[in-house]
Design a protein around this motif. Structure first.
Motif, PDB file in Angstrom:
ATOM      1  N   GLY A 180       0.786  -1.229   0.000  1.00  0.00           N
ATOM      2  CA  GLY A 180       0.000   0.000   0.000  1.00  0.00           C
ATOM      3  C   GLY A 180       0.814   1.273   0.000  1.00  0.00           C
ATOM      4  O   GLY A 180       0.358   2.306  -0.497  1.00  0.00           O
ATOM      5  N   GLN A 181       2.021   1.243   0.556  1.00  0.00           N
ATOM      6  CA  GLN A 181       2.858   2.443   0.543  1.00  0.00           C
ATOM      7  C   GLN A 181       3.272   2.827  -0.879  1.00  0.00           C
ATOM      8  O   GLN A 181       3.637   3.968  -1.135  1.00  0.00           O
ATOM      9  CB  GLN A 181       4.113   2.225   1.397  1.00  0.00           C
ATOM     10  CG  GLN A 181       3.859   2.207   2.892  1.00  0.00           C
ATOM     11  CD  GLN A 181       5.148   2.150   3.682  1.00  0.00           C
ATOM     12  OE1 GLN A 181       6.219   2.510   3.174  1.00  0.00           O
ATOM     13  NE2 GLN A 181       5.071   1.690   4.916  1.00  0.00           N
ATOM     14  N   TYR A 182       3.225   1.864  -1.771  1.00  0.00           N
ATOM     15  CA  TYR A 182       3.617   2.083  -3.161  1.00  0.00           C
ATOM     16  C   TYR A 182       2.471   1.607  -4.049  1.00  0.00           C
ATOM     17  O   TYR A 182       2.456   0.459  -4.517  1.00  0.00           O
ATOM     18  CB  TYR A 182       4.911   1.330  -3.476  1.00  0.00           C
ATOM     19  CG  TYR A 182       6.015   1.680  -2.509  1.00  0.00           C
ATOM     20  CD1 TYR A 182       6.656   2.910  -2.585  1.00  0.00           C
ATOM     21  CD2 TYR A 182       6.378   0.802  -1.495  1.00  0.00           C
ATOM     22  CE1 TYR A 182       7.654   3.255  -1.693  1.00  0.00           C
ATOM     23  CE2 TYR A 182       7.379   1.135  -0.595  1.00  0.00           C
ATOM     24  CZ  TYR A 182       8.015   2.361  -0.695  1.00  0.00           C
ATOM     25  OH  TYR A 182       9.006   2.695   0.195  1.00  0.00           O
ATOM     26  N   PRO A 183       1.481   2.472  -4.308  1.00  0.00           N
ATOM     27  CA  PRO A 183       0.256   2.062  -4.998  1.00  0.00           C
ATOM     28  C   PRO A 183       0.474   1.469  -6.375  1.00  0.00           C
ATOM     29  O   PRO A 183      -0.394   0.760  -6.881  1.00  0.00           O
ATOM     30  CB  PRO A 183      -0.550   3.364  -5.074  1.00  0.00           C
ATOM     31  CG  PRO A 183      -0.051   4.192  -3.928  1.00  0.00           C
ATOM     32  CD  PRO A 183       1.414   3.884  -3.848  1.00  0.00           C
ATOM     33  N   TYR A 184       1.619   1.746  -7.005  1.00  0.00           N
ATOM     34  CA  TYR A 184       1.808   1.203  -8.350  1.00  0.00           C
ATOM     35  C   TYR A 184       1.930  -0.317  -8.338  1.00  0.00           C
ATOM     36  O   TYR A 184       1.712  -0.972  -9.358  1.00  0.00           O
ATOM     37  CB  TYR A 184       2.971   1.863  -9.080  1.00  0.00           C
ATOM     38  CG  TYR A 184       4.339   1.747  -8.458  1.00  0.00           C
ATOM     39  CD1 TYR A 184       5.119   0.625  -8.648  1.00  0.00           C
ATOM     40  CD2 TYR A 184       4.874   2.805  -7.732  1.00  0.00           C
ATOM     41  CE1 TYR A 184       6.390   0.534  -8.119  1.00  0.00           C
ATOM     42  CE2 TYR A 184       6.142   2.735  -7.197  1.00  0.00           C
ATOM     43  CZ  TYR A 184       6.913   1.596  -7.390  1.00  0.00           C
ATOM     44  OH  TYR A 184       8.172   1.516  -6.856  1.00  0.00           O
ATOM     45  N   TYR A 185       2.268  -0.918  -7.186  1.00  0.00           N
ATOM     46  CA  TYR A 185       2.261  -2.378  -7.095  1.00  0.00           C
ATOM     47  C   TYR A 185       0.843  -2.900  -7.368  1.00  0.00           C
ATOM     48  O   TYR A 185       0.669  -3.901  -8.064  1.00  0.00           O
ATOM     49  CB  TYR A 185       2.721  -2.833  -5.711  1.00  0.00           C
ATOM     50  CG  TYR A 185       4.217  -2.992  -5.551  1.00  0.00           C
ATOM     51  CD1 TYR A 185       4.785  -4.249  -5.372  1.00  0.00           C
ATOM     52  CD2 TYR A 185       5.064  -1.889  -5.560  1.00  0.00           C
ATOM     53  CE1 TYR A 185       6.161  -4.405  -5.203  1.00  0.00           C
ATOM     54  CE2 TYR A 185       6.434  -2.030  -5.393  1.00  0.00           C
ATOM     55  CZ  TYR A 185       6.980  -3.289  -5.217  1.00  0.00           C
ATOM     56  OH  TYR A 185       8.344  -3.440  -5.064  1.00  0.00           O
ATOM     57  N   MET A 186      -0.151  -2.248  -6.794  1.00  0.00           N
ATOM     58  CA  MET A 186      -1.538  -2.642  -7.038  1.00  0.00           C
ATOM     59  C   MET A 186      -1.971  -2.197  -8.438  1.00  0.00           C
ATOM     60  O   MET A 186      -2.867  -2.794  -9.046  1.00  0.00           O
ATOM     61  CB  MET A 186      -2.451  -2.014  -5.974  1.00  0.00           C
ATOM     62  CG  MET A 186      -3.870  -2.550  -5.990  1.00  0.00           C
ATOM     63  SD  MET A 186      -3.957  -4.297  -5.565  1.00  0.00           S
ATOM     64  CE  MET A 186      -5.488  -4.746  -6.397  1.00  0.00           C
ATOM     65  N   GLY A 187      -1.310  -1.177  -8.949  1.00  0.00           N
ATOM     66  CA  GLY A 187      -1.635  -0.704 -10.287  1.00  0.00           C
ATOM     67  C   GLY A 187      -1.329  -1.727 -11.360  1.00  0.00           C
ATOM     68  O   GLY A 187      -1.984  -1.756 -12.407  1.00  0.00           O
ATOM     69  N   TRP A 188      -0.339  -2.585 -11.109  1.00  0.00           N
ATOM     70  CA  TRP A 188       0.001  -3.593 -12.121  1.00  0.00           C
ATOM     71  C   TRP A 188      -1.165  -4.525 -12.416  1.00  0.00           C
ATOM     72  O   TRP A 188      -1.556  -4.661 -13.582  1.00  0.00           O
ATOM     73  CB  TRP A 188       1.245  -4.376 -11.689  1.00  0.00           C
ATOM     74  CG  TRP A 188       2.486  -3.531 -11.642  1.00  0.00           C
ATOM     75  CD1 TRP A 188       2.817  -2.490 -12.462  1.00  0.00           C
ATOM     76  CD2 TRP A 188       3.555  -3.644 -10.701  1.00  0.00           C
ATOM     77  NE1 TRP A 188       4.029  -1.952 -12.096  1.00  0.00           N
ATOM     78  CE2 TRP A 188       4.511  -2.638 -11.024  1.00  0.00           C
ATOM     79  CE3 TRP A 188       3.826  -4.490  -9.623  1.00  0.00           C
ATOM     80  CZ2 TRP A 188       5.695  -2.470 -10.308  1.00  0.00           C
ATOM     81  CZ3 TRP A 188       5.003  -4.330  -8.909  1.00  0.00           C
ATOM     82  CH2 TRP A 188       5.922  -3.332  -9.247  1.00  0.00           C
ATOM     83  N   PRO A 189      -1.767  -5.205 -11.420  1.00  0.00           N
ATOM     84  CA  PRO A 189      -2.893  -6.078 -11.766  1.00  0.00           C
ATOM     85  C   PRO A 189      -4.101  -5.318 -12.298  1.00  0.00           C
ATOM     86  O   PRO A 189      -4.814  -5.818 -13.178  1.00  0.00           O
ATOM     87  CB  PRO A 189      -3.212  -6.803 -10.451  1.00  0.00           C
ATOM     88  CG  PRO A 189      -2.655  -5.931  -9.377  1.00  0.00           C
ATOM     89  CD  PRO A 189      -1.432  -5.312  -9.983  1.00  0.00           C
ATOM     90  N   ILE A 190      -4.342  -4.105 -11.786  1.00  0.00           N
ATOM     91  CA  ILE A 190      -5.479  -3.333 -12.291  1.00  0.00           C
ATOM     92  C   ILE A 190      -5.293  -3.043 -13.784  1.00  0.00           C
ATOM     93  O   ILE A 190      -6.210  -3.231 -14.597  1.00  0.00           O
ATOM     94  CB  ILE A 190      -5.649  -2.022 -11.493  1.00  0.00           C
ATOM     95  CG1 ILE A 190      -6.082  -2.330 -10.060  1.00  0.00           C
ATOM     96  CG2 ILE A 190      -6.682  -1.115 -12.175  1.00  0.00           C
ATOM     97  CD1 ILE A 190      -6.135  -1.110  -9.151  1.00  0.00           C
ATOM     98  N   ALA A 191      -4.101  -2.600 -14.149  1.00  0.00           N
ATOM     99  CA  ALA A 191      -3.827  -2.321 -15.559  1.00  0.00           C
ATOM    100  C   ALA A 191      -3.890  -3.601 -16.399  1.00  0.00           C
ATOM    101  O   ALA A 191      -4.346  -3.585 -17.547  1.00  0.00           O
ATOM    102  CB  ALA A 191      -2.457  -1.660 -15.704  1.00  0.00           C
ATOM    103  N   ASP A 192      -3.423  -4.710 -15.816  1.00  0.00           N
ATOM    104  CA  ASP A 192      -3.512  -5.988 -16.533  1.00  0.00           C
ATOM    105  C   ASP A 192      -4.961  -6.346 -16.821  1.00  0.00           C
ATOM    106  O   ASP A 192      -5.296  -6.789 -17.927  1.00  0.00           O
ATOM    107  CB  ASP A 192      -2.878  -7.103 -15.700  1.00  0.00           C
ATOM    108  CG  ASP A 192      -1.368  -6.996 -15.624  1.00  0.00           C
ATOM    109  OD1 ASP A 192      -0.806  -6.103 -16.293  1.00  0.00           O
ATOM    110  OD2 ASP A 192      -0.750  -7.796 -14.895  1.00  0.00           O
TER     111      ASP A 192
END
Length: 466
Positions: A217-229
């Motif tokens: 959660g401190q680095y939202p782009y980690y969650m951004g990867w599956p969302i973009a996928d």
């Protein structure tokens, strides 16, 4: 990597600076693969690489720095007596912005992590060398071939801006959902291939005392990867190109709405590890290793980054994100896989030739194999990791890539437009904290940010057509 892409989030400073001639005992001689190219243009193709010191700056993230030390040793082996300054840091931009401003950048830089430069900005400022000539240089493995011949398809495109190559993205990173296969086998769980399968399995995982999902959660782009996928799986490459190319209403596509709807429901039903929105990358990864979470979005640097706390019985294994519905335009096997971990040579580097020769060495098979051995990850040199064994993550990543075939996912807007990437991460953080609860709100926030970039004439625009 990667970030990765980024990849690869870190904000806490950890810097190691060593100015020394790097020894040659750590790696095999490159001469074994020279095939007689030890003299003439093939030996020093760019001219004068060993005539002055080489200044190398490495992002010390998920891949660590040992692979870079091995590559630096290979450079000294090829150019004896050269002094190599090795600097490893987690804060690339903060450390190097003053040097770029003063006109004294390093000779080669690994631009990666949460504090990386926006590559598009450096390109626009004329701060980076065009690396196209590197692709045309003789290969150190076969002087009859060119360096570019050995690269995994997509590597050049990942570092190309308006037709010119400015970034050699070295780590071929596979992104997806990691799990501990040993835990899943004990529980009799099968990796979900569809949203419906996940929703049927999640209550069972939760009943076993394990959170179905965790994220950094401190680095939202980690969650951004599956969302973009999910966006690209649902809407196809066309959906991604519309977003990357700043087309009107691209963020209001049905694919975006559907993907965010899934994530909002995951959060609402309590399928995300409590407190994930506050976790660092390593804390979320440790939660997976400790069996507190069943699935974690990450890239193939994970195993190496957590090697110090990874028990032998834990088998970190990667799989693609699940499909949203039967109507998805791309199959389940589709996976985000791209060359990440950008290496660049600044235009004001003192030893440009050395920087280019360093990259040429990195793109040899011995150097790429050493990278895979030390990081348990793939490189952009095709086939270089085939002989590397002993890594569940690397083995599963290779299998995922084989199953995917040409069905791969890539995005560019985060590399191209810093303000849009910030808006993307901020909106994701709101979703994962439970503060943003409707797909329409998410789309509206991103569309406003994209429109602002599109209308700003001071920002150079980039486009993609595949």
């Amino acid at each position: 990597m990667g970030d990765l892409d980024g990849v690869l989030a870190r904000r806490t400073l950890l810097r190691t600076a060593v100015a020394a001639v790097v020894g040659t005992s750590a790696v095999p001689l490159l001469g074994a693969c020279d095939n007689g190219s030890g003299t003439g243009a093939a030996a020093d193709y760019f001219g004068g690489a060993g005539a002055q010191p080489l200044d190398v700056v490495i992002f010390n993230g998920g891949f660590g720095e040992d692979y870079a030390k091995a590559h630096e040793a290979m450079f000294v082996q090829r150019f004896p007596g050269t002094k190599v300054t090795h600097t490893a840091t987690k804060t690339i931009h903060d450390d190097l912005q003053p040097r770029f401003a003063a006109g004294t950048p390093p000779d080669v830089m690994n631009n990666d992590g949460a504090d990386a430069f926006v590559i598009g900005t450096l390109v626009n400022e004329g701060a980076l060398c065009d690396l196209t000539e590197l692709l045309q240089a003789p290969s150190l493995d076969d002087p009859g071939a060119k360096v570019g011949d050995a690269l995994v398809p997509g590597t050049v495109a990942a570092g190309t801006f308006n037709g010119k190559l400015y970034s050699m993205n070295y780590a071929f990173t596979v992104f997806g959902l990691f799990r501990d296969a040993s835990l899943w086998d004990r529980q009799g769980w099968q990796p979900p291939k569809t949203w419906d399968e996940f929703m049927a399995l999640a209550p069972k995982i939760k009943a076993a005392g394990v959170a179905p999902w965790a994220h950094a959660g401190q680095y939202p782009y980690y969650m951004g990867w599956p969302i973009a996928d999910w966006i690209q799986k649902i809407g196809g490459r066309e959906a991604a190109m519309k977003i990357d190319n700043l087309e009107p209403n691209a963020w209001r596509q049905d694919a975006v709405q559907t993907a965010i709807s899934m994530v909002i429901e995951m959060v609402r039903k309590g399928y995300v590890l409590a407190g994930s929105d506050k976790l660092s990358h390593t804390e979320s990864q440790q939660a997976l290793i400790d069996g507190k979470a069943a699935l974690l979005p990450c890239g193939t640097w994970l195993e190496n980054e957590m090697k110090d706390t990874l028990p032998a019985e834990v088998k970190l294994t990667i799989a693609p994100v699940w499909s949203a519905a039967a109507g998805d335009k791309m199959p389940y096997e589709t996976v985000r896989a791209s060359a990440a971990g950008a290496f660049v040579v600044p235009t004001k580097a003192v030893n440009k030739a050395g920087g280019l020769e360093y990259l040429r060495i990195m793109l040899s098979r011995p150097a790429a194999q050493k990278f895979s051995e030390l990081t348990r990850s793939l490189s952009c040199v095709a086939g270089a990791a085939d002989a590397v064994t002993g890594s569940a993550g690397l083995t599963s990543a290779a299998a995922v890539m084989k199953q995917a075939g040409t069905n791969t996912i890539s995005w560019r807007f985060s590399d191209w437009y810093g303000d849009l990437d910030k808006a993307w991460q901020a909106a994701i953080a709101e979703v994962m904290s439970g503060a943003l609860t409707t797909p329409a709100t998410f789309s509206a926030k991103l569309q406003r940010a994209a429109d602002a970039v599109a209308k700003d004439s001071s920002i150079t625009k980039f486009t993609r057509d595949e």
